[in-house]
Scaffold this motif. Structure first.
Motif, PDB file in Angstrom:
ATOM      1  N   THR A  75      12.408   9.788   4.595  1.00  0.00           N
ATOM      2  CA  THR A  75      12.801  10.889   3.734  1.00  0.00           C
ATOM      3  C   THR A  75      12.210  12.142   4.351  1.00  0.00           C
ATOM      4  O   THR A  75      11.410  12.072   5.283  1.00  0.00           O
ATOM      5  N   PHE A 117      20.418   7.756   1.825  1.00  0.00           N
ATOM      6  CA  PHE A 117      19.027   7.359   2.055  1.00  0.00           C
ATOM      7  C   PHE A 117      18.063   8.442   1.597  1.00  0.00           C
ATOM      8  O   PHE A 117      17.035   8.160   1.003  1.00  0.00           O
ATOM      9  N   VAL A 153      17.027   8.313  10.060  1.00  0.00           N
ATOM     10  CA  VAL A 153      17.821   8.231   8.840  1.00  0.00           C
ATOM     11  C   VAL A 153      17.046   7.654   7.671  1.00  0.00           C
ATOM     12  O   VAL A 153      17.174   8.120   6.543  1.00  0.00           O
ATOM     13  N   ILE A 154      16.265   6.627   7.944  1.00  0.00           N
ATOM     14  CA  ILE A 154      15.681   5.957   6.788  1.00  0.00           C
ATOM     15  C   ILE A 154      14.389   6.620   6.303  1.00  0.00           C
ATOM     16  O   ILE A 154      13.867   6.245   5.273  1.00  0.00           O
ATOM     17  N   LYS A 167      12.568  11.678  -3.300  1.00  0.00           N
ATOM     18  CA  LYS A 167      11.690  10.506  -3.291  1.00  0.00           C
ATOM     19  C   LYS A 167      12.417   9.294  -2.762  1.00  0.00           C
ATOM     20  O   LYS A 167      12.172   8.829  -1.680  1.00  0.00           O
ATOM     21  N   SER A 204      14.125   6.440  -1.249  1.00  0.00           N
ATOM     22  CA  SER A 204      13.886   5.177  -0.573  1.00  0.00           C
ATOM     23  C   SER A 204      12.462   5.031  -0.049  1.00  0.00           C
ATOM     24  O   SER A 204      12.160   4.080   0.636  1.00  0.00           O
ATOM     25  N   SER A 205      11.596   6.008  -0.361  1.00  0.00           N
ATOM     26  CA  SER A 205      10.226   5.844   0.105  1.00  0.00           C
ATOM     27  C   SER A 205       9.519   4.771  -0.723  1.00  0.00           C
ATOM     28  O   SER A 205       8.404   4.382  -0.428  1.00  0.00           O
ATOM     29  N   ASP A 221      10.001  13.903   3.259  1.00  0.00           N
ATOM     30  CA  ASP A 221       8.543  13.920   3.092  1.00  0.00           C
ATOM     31  C   ASP A 221       7.852  12.873   3.957  1.00  0.00           C
ATOM     32  O   ASP A 221       6.776  13.107   4.489  1.00  0.00           O
ATOM     33  N   SER A 222       8.491  11.715   4.095  1.00  0.00           N
ATOM     34  CA  SER A 222       7.762  10.620   4.730  1.00  0.00           C
ATOM     35  C   SER A 222       7.767  10.678   6.256  1.00  0.00           C
ATOM     36  O   SER A 222       6.956  10.029   6.900  1.00  0.00           O
TER      37      SER A 222
END
Lengths: 545, 313
Positions: B58, A110, B55-56, A29, A31-32, B60-61
């Motif tokens: 995830t 991250f 990198v930033i 989860k 940094s989202s 999932d995202s």
């Protein structure tokens, strides 16, 4: 009993698997979490005062523990043991736990969401910087709420430069040179065409400015000093050594077209004339093939032992140690900077230095436990007091100010620096703890640079020109254009060396033609368009015309 | 085969078997857990090959992009260059580098013991313990125009002008192959020597009485006894065909030999670590893994055909 254990074993195994799965599920989860939480109040600790740095006001009694990730394996993680960090620790009442790592570790941080309080990275082009708004706290807000004095010590141009689309600035770099810094003359040049003094004198101090002169001088050197390499340059590796943009700056190739568009400096006629000259010099046997295969270590080894007669040298401060070794062992043979190759069409040199983007960029993350303390660190280190501390230590204890107003290490400290570098590093760590460090502080003292490069820096005065408009103009990572550009850069690396090593003029021309058609096949127009666009926004940010 | 038995019975048999051997079976559990944590769970990360990941983001995202990354790979000239180089170098290494340790080990085995044998072994192992960074640095120095090789060739009158062959793309495959053999051949003999020491000496005695020559003994006794280990080694080597050479390439590659030196691994490294194009690099890595599995299985098939249907897997 055996049976029971077997069953237990199975159960245990299943449970473990479940735990592991849940654990990883949570882990990703991180940094989202984009919600920008309210900045915590500092009521009861202090009331802000624009005229006083907050660290002097803060009455927080317990020591603040901070974790600080630095994306460099070589970073010294000690804190509070040497003079510099001990003073920081006392003044700010903090304790920093440094974590170091490489890009892989950065990714893990991250991805895993285990964010530190502060974070320092180096690559301003990386997505981490571009999307800082999702994980870092804006410095502007931090300053407003906790420490308005920050605005006094932070450079406006640098703040503007790092501003993201939302109008806020999240990271602050060190060695970020603004137009003011360039104008002040405090920033020394780091590029020079150098020649060994004894060689220079033996061949009668000729001029080496035009291609014809250059070729004949190289021949002369070879005749009189057959054991030496007449012309050398920085290790090429996957880049261009000092034969790409460094040489282009040296002969003053324009940075943009007359309409302010992106200009492919690699195809500049003036520059190509010099490459052709280098090709002829190579064919005359005055450039060693090894120079194209040498890595940084091999290059430094040759520099240290004075193998090169002349050298297109980039990064003089980094090489000052090697140059110093040669100079000490060979008095009167030291390398000196001379005018060297010059534009065939009358351009002046436009030497580059670390630009406004700087080097290490430091952020306060959204997970910071005490953001007030974090911004106090920025203010403290950016202030004159902090800068002097990082570079020279404490007045009276490690340095004094002499009659000329220059900073001087006390004799025993100077002695330690020269003769017991390890102890100097361990006990004092001056010039090493350089978050927010800057060249202008180096100008405060004559001890800041080695003697071996002082003449080179002197030579470079007035030849520096900011390259701000060309900074950070590459297409965003992960886009097809970025991919094309990386292919083009790789190709240029090979092309450049092949052109200099071409066996005749026809090969030179055909190699160049092949590069041009490679550009066409790899989306070059689109890349140039993006760069022009970014150059425009650079100009807007900095208020340039 | 119990595949025709009903499911319930198979489970039951499994449990009974398991209970009977629980001491032995439980030894495997730590290994299984290790595999799950470090090998299977990370497989989930492969999804970034189908995403546009930075990198930033995830895992999932990051947004899905389907097979885009693979499409780009297939049209990427540099990738295909890397494939050709990888295969070229690996096959050379396989063709030469696989046989040499066998020959070398037989030769060492035939040495009549004593000091000399030990010295030969030690010297041949030595390069294995040096990293490619060190060996590569030595090679660069030796191949340089004032280096050892050029000095020798100049003095022997074979060449008239020093040449740096590391800058010659056409020779790179050979440089890579031969330097790799130099590094690993000695080490490769260890397995073979171990198996040879297990051969029953009475075979040789019997052969001698029958009047077999030295060569005949090697051919009819030593080599057949080494067959299983040779085929095991072959299977492992073949499955690694696409995956080797990274360290060596990173040290020996330069701007002039790049076209022949870039291998898949160094390309993935460059795209992933230096360009930050993780999705692309992962996609290449995934493709390579799939091909490697196919190679592994086919090598196993082939070797089991050659070894009277005895396979390793």
């Amino acid at each position: 009993m055996n049976k029971a254990f077997g069953k237990k074993g199975l159960k245990l195994c299943t449970a473990l698997m479940a735990v592991v799965l849940v654990f990883t599920g949570c882990g990703s989860k991180g940094s989202s979490d984009n919600s920008s939480k309210e900045l915590r109040s500092i009521e009861g600790r202090y009331t802000i005062d624009p005229e006083t740095p907050a660290w002097k006001l803060d009455k927080k009694e317990e020591t603040t523990d901070l974790t600080w990730y630095v994306n460099a394996d070589w970073w010294n993680t000690d804190f509070g043991k040497d003079l510099v960090t001990k003073k920081i620790k006392e003044d700010l009442n903090i304790n920093i736990k440094f974590i170091t790592g490489d890009d892989t570790k950065l990714n893990t941080i991250f991805a895993g969401g285990e964010m530190p309080d502060m974070l320092t990275i180096f690559d301003s082009n990386s997505p981490v910087v571009q999307k800082a708004a999702t994980w870092a706290l804006p410095l502007n807000d931090l300053a407003d709420k906790y420490d308005p004095y920050f605005n006094k010590v932070a450079a406006k141009d640098t703040m503007n430069w790092f501003q993201l689309a939302d109008g806020k600035t999240y990271g602050y770099p060190n060695y970020s040179n603004t137009q003011n810094d360039f104008d002040s003359g405090n920033i020394p040049a780091k590029t020079a065409f150098v020649i060994r003094k004894d060689v220079y004198e033996a061949i009668g101090k000729p001029s080496i400015g035009t291609p014809e002169e250059f070729k004949s001088v190289m021949q002369q050197i070879k005749k009189q000093f057959p054991a030496m390499i007449p012309f050398g340059f920085n290790s090429i590796g996957t880049g261009t050594g000092s034969l790409g943009d460094v040489l282009q700056d040296f002969i003053g190739v324009p940075m943009e077209t007359e309409n302010g568009e992106f200009y492919n400096r690699n195809l500049d006629e003036d520059y190509l004339t010099w490459l052709k000259t280098l090709n002829e010099v190579y064919r005359n046997g005055d450039i060693s093939d090894d120079s194209f295969a040498d890595d940084g270590t091999a290059f430094e080894e040759k520099l240290k032992s004075g193998k090169y007669a002349t050298l297109m040298l980039d990064g003089t401060p980094q090489q000052s140690g090697n140059l110093q070794i040669f100079m000490t062992e060979n008095p009167d043979k030291e390398y000196i900077a001379i005018d060297g190759p010059q534009s065939t069409v009358g351009h002046e040199p436009t030497l580059n230095q670390s630009g406004i983007t700087g080097w290490m960029i430091t952020y306060v993350t959204k997970k910071a436990k005490d953001p007030a303390k974090a911004i106090q660190i920025y203010t403290y280190l950016l202030s004159e007091e902090g800068q002097k501390l990082m570079n020279y230590g404490i007045e009276g204890e490690t340095y004094k100010v002499n009659e000329a107003g220059k900073i001087e290490f006390l004799p025993e400290i100077k002695d330690l620096q020269l003769n017991n570098a390890d102890k100097f590093k361990k006990d004092y760590r001056m010039g090493e703890f350089m978050f927010f460090g800057h060249d202008r502080d180096k100008a405060l003292s004559n001890d800041a640079f080695a003697d071996s490069i002082k003449q080179m820096q002197e030579w470079g005065k007035g030849k520096l020109k900011p390259h701000f408009i060309l900074e950070n103009i590459n297409p965003a990572q992960g886009t097809p254009e970025a991919r094309s550009l990386s292919a083009i850069d790789t190709n240029w690396n090979t092309t450049l060396v092949s052109m200099i090593r071409a066996k005749d003029e026809a090969t030179f021309d055909s190699t160049l033609a092949a590069y041009k058609s490679f550009l066409k096949d790899n989306n070059w127009d689109k890349i140039a368009e993006i760069r022009t666009e970014k150059m425009k926004s650079n100009k807007e940010k900095l208020g340039l015309k | 085969m119990n595949s025709k038995k009903p499911m319930g019975q198979r489970v039951k048999e499994f449990v009974i078997d398991y209970k009977r051997q629980w001491e032995i079976q439980s030894m495997v559990i730590p290994g299984i857990i290790f595999m799950i944590i470090f090998c299977f769970i990370p497989i989930y990360g492969l999804t970034i090959a189908f995403k546009s990941y930075t990198v930033i983001d995830t895992l999932d995202s990051a947004p899905w992009v389907g097979l885009d990354n693979f499409r780009i790979i297939l049209s990427d000239k540099y990738f295909w260059d890397a494939v050709v180089n990888t295969l070229g170098i690996s096959f050379l290494k396989l063709a030469i580098g696989f046989v040499i340790p066998i020959i070398l080990s037989v030769m060492i085995y035939e040495l009549s013991g004593g000091r000399f044998k030990k010295i030969v072994q030690t010297i041949s192992y030595l390069p294995h313990f040096l990293s490619w960074i060190v060996l590569g640095g030595m090679l660069i120095a030796w191949f340089s125009s004032s280096g050892m090789f050029n000095e020798i060739l100049l003095n022997l009158g074979i060449i008239s002008k020093p040449v740096n062959i590391l800058l010659d793309a056409n020779k790179y495959w050979w440089i890579a192959t031969l330097s790799d053999i130099w590094k690993e051949a000695g080490w490769g003999t260890i397995l073979y020597l171990a198996i040879m020491s297990k051969i029953d000496p009475t075979y040789y005695e019997a052969a001698k009485i029958d009047g077999a020559s030295r060569m005949r003994q090697i051919w009819n006794i030593t080599l057949p006894n080494m067959k299983p280990i040779i085929s095991l080694n072959l299977i492992l080597t073949v499955s690694g065909l696409l995956g080797s050479n990274l360290d060596q390439t990173l040290v020996l590659m330069n701007s002039q030999n790049r076209a022949k030196a870039e291998v898949i691994n160094s390309y993935v490294y460059r795209m992933g670590m230096t360009q930050g194009d993780f999705s692309y690099a992962t996609a290449v890595g995934l493709g390579v893994s799939i091909v490697s599995v196919i190679l592994l299985i086919s090598a196993n098939k082939v070797s089991s055909k050659l070894n009277d249907n005895q396979s390793v897997l």
